[in-house]
Design a protein around this motif. Sequence first.
Motif, PDB file in Angstrom:
ATOM      1  N   VAL A  93      -2.419  -7.673   8.460  1.00 29.35           N
ATOM      2  CA  VAL A  93      -2.129  -7.796   7.029  1.00 29.35           C
ATOM      3  C   VAL A  93      -3.098  -6.929   6.207  1.00 29.35           C
ATOM      4  O   VAL A  93      -2.696  -6.243   5.264  1.00 29.35           O
ATOM      5  N   ALA A  94      -4.380  -6.934   6.593  1.00 31.33           N
ATOM      6  CA  ALA A  94      -5.367  -6.135   5.864  1.00 31.33           C
ATOM      7  C   ALA A  94      -5.061  -4.640   5.982  1.00 31.33           C
ATOM      8  O   ALA A  94      -5.105  -3.897   4.987  1.00 31.33           O
ATOM      9  N   ALA A 103      -2.177  -3.327   6.582  1.00 34.38           N
ATOM     10  CA  ALA A 103      -0.963  -3.066   5.805  1.00 34.38           C
ATOM     11  C   ALA A 103      -1.292  -2.949   4.315  1.00 34.38           C
ATOM     12  O   ALA A 103      -0.747  -2.098   3.615  1.00 34.38           O
ATOM     13  N   GLY A 104      -2.201  -3.800   3.832  1.00 33.62           N
ATOM     14  CA  GLY A 104      -2.626  -3.711   2.435  1.00 33.62           C
ATOM     15  C   GLY A 104      -3.286  -2.376   2.154  1.00 33.62           C
ATOM     16  O   GLY A 104      -3.059  -1.749   1.112  1.00 33.62           O
ATOM     17  N   GLY A 163      -0.750   0.246   1.929  1.00 26.96           N
ATOM     18  CA  GLY A 163      -0.116   0.164   0.620  1.00 26.96           C
ATOM     19  C   GLY A 163      -1.000   0.770  -0.464  1.00 26.96           C
ATOM     20  O   GLY A 163      -0.545   1.504  -1.343  1.00 26.96           O
ATOM     21  N   TRP A 164      -2.280   0.470  -0.376  1.00 29.77           N
ATOM     22  CA  TRP A 164      -3.232   0.962  -1.378  1.00 29.77           C
ATOM     23  C   TRP A 164      -3.274   2.492  -1.372  1.00 29.77           C
ATOM     24  O   TRP A 164      -3.422   3.139  -2.412  1.00 29.77           O
TER      25      TRP A 164
END
Lengths: 187, 187
Positions: A175-176, A178-179, A182-183
């Motif tokens: 999840v991190a 993926a974040g 995204g960032w």
Amino acid sequence: MVGVAAEEGGGAVSPRTLVQLLAVFGSLSLLSIGGGNTVLPQMHLDAVQTYHWLNSRQFADVFAISQAAPGPSILIVTLVGYAAAGWVGALVATVAMLVPAGALVYFLARFWNASKEAPWRQAVEKGFAPLTVGLVLASGVIVAKSADHGYRAWALTAVATVIFTCTKTNPLVVVAVAGLIGWLGWV
Amino acid sequence: MSEGGAANPSLIELALTFNKIALASFGGGLSAWSREVVVVERRWMSEEEFLSALTICRILPGANQVNLAVFVGTKFHGVAGAIAATVGLTTVPVLVVLALGWFYFTYREVPAMQSVLKGMTAAAVAMTLAMAIKTGRKCLRGPVAILLFVAIFVLSALVRLPLFVALGICGPLALWWAWPRRKVVAP
């Protein structure tokens, strides 16, 4: 003037507003059959049209904020309460939303735990399992659709699904990352 | 048969566990996280008990995840357990939402987190899909289970029937199929 209480912050909170918050969210709590998001239209009607706690634009923004935060998606009520009556309003709205439905679940859970050997419980456990798998899959697809999943987002989802299914990688790491992706603007 | 193997968790343990579940769920995927922790990590419930509880929690009013916390908490410690699990699940998310909301009402915008969230949502969707795959492998044994799974998925995700209608159609069939019988005479 809309959202006054929140903007003044900490001014005297009218008890009438708190009672209104209790009544609105206490009843929405019991109406939210099938999950919190099913009562959003009614919540909008109450908060925006009837009581003018915030305007329609703010309602949409506050909804987005509550979706962005971790935890149960129902926490939009915290912010509607905050808009209506500051910190106290936030607390009252949240508790009013949690307690009635929670009490219902509590009684059902007691009943469930007391019926370990009952045929109906065995039927529910065996019969609902495949239905839940179907509903979980459906909710994944529905969220992806409503989140405007482009092909790059789908690619990321596909890779992450394979990682979750086939490896023992800590999901938090995925999840991190993926974040981060995204960032960087790659999704 | 339906019991997970674990010892009785304390109230603190319940609260901390649900706090962990809430914090892990940035971008969504709370059901998948609940399963990951409650079934896989802590072994508080068997797969089937968890899945049926999840659907029961979906049917009842209230946010599904709060309901699940109440359900699990009640199983171990009655009212106190329900409260501990709910407080654990909601406290930090409420504070996060309030911080974001305060920022929003004060400065009229929230620092751009949209892109980070997009990546996380892609991972959260993946987590949900992976949960469907993992639980499906265990629960979708036999043609009837698969048929039920496909039916509710189609009705819910593709036809977009309300949960109640979809469950109203599939639920009774599932219960009839799963009802414990003595010897069934083959038709």
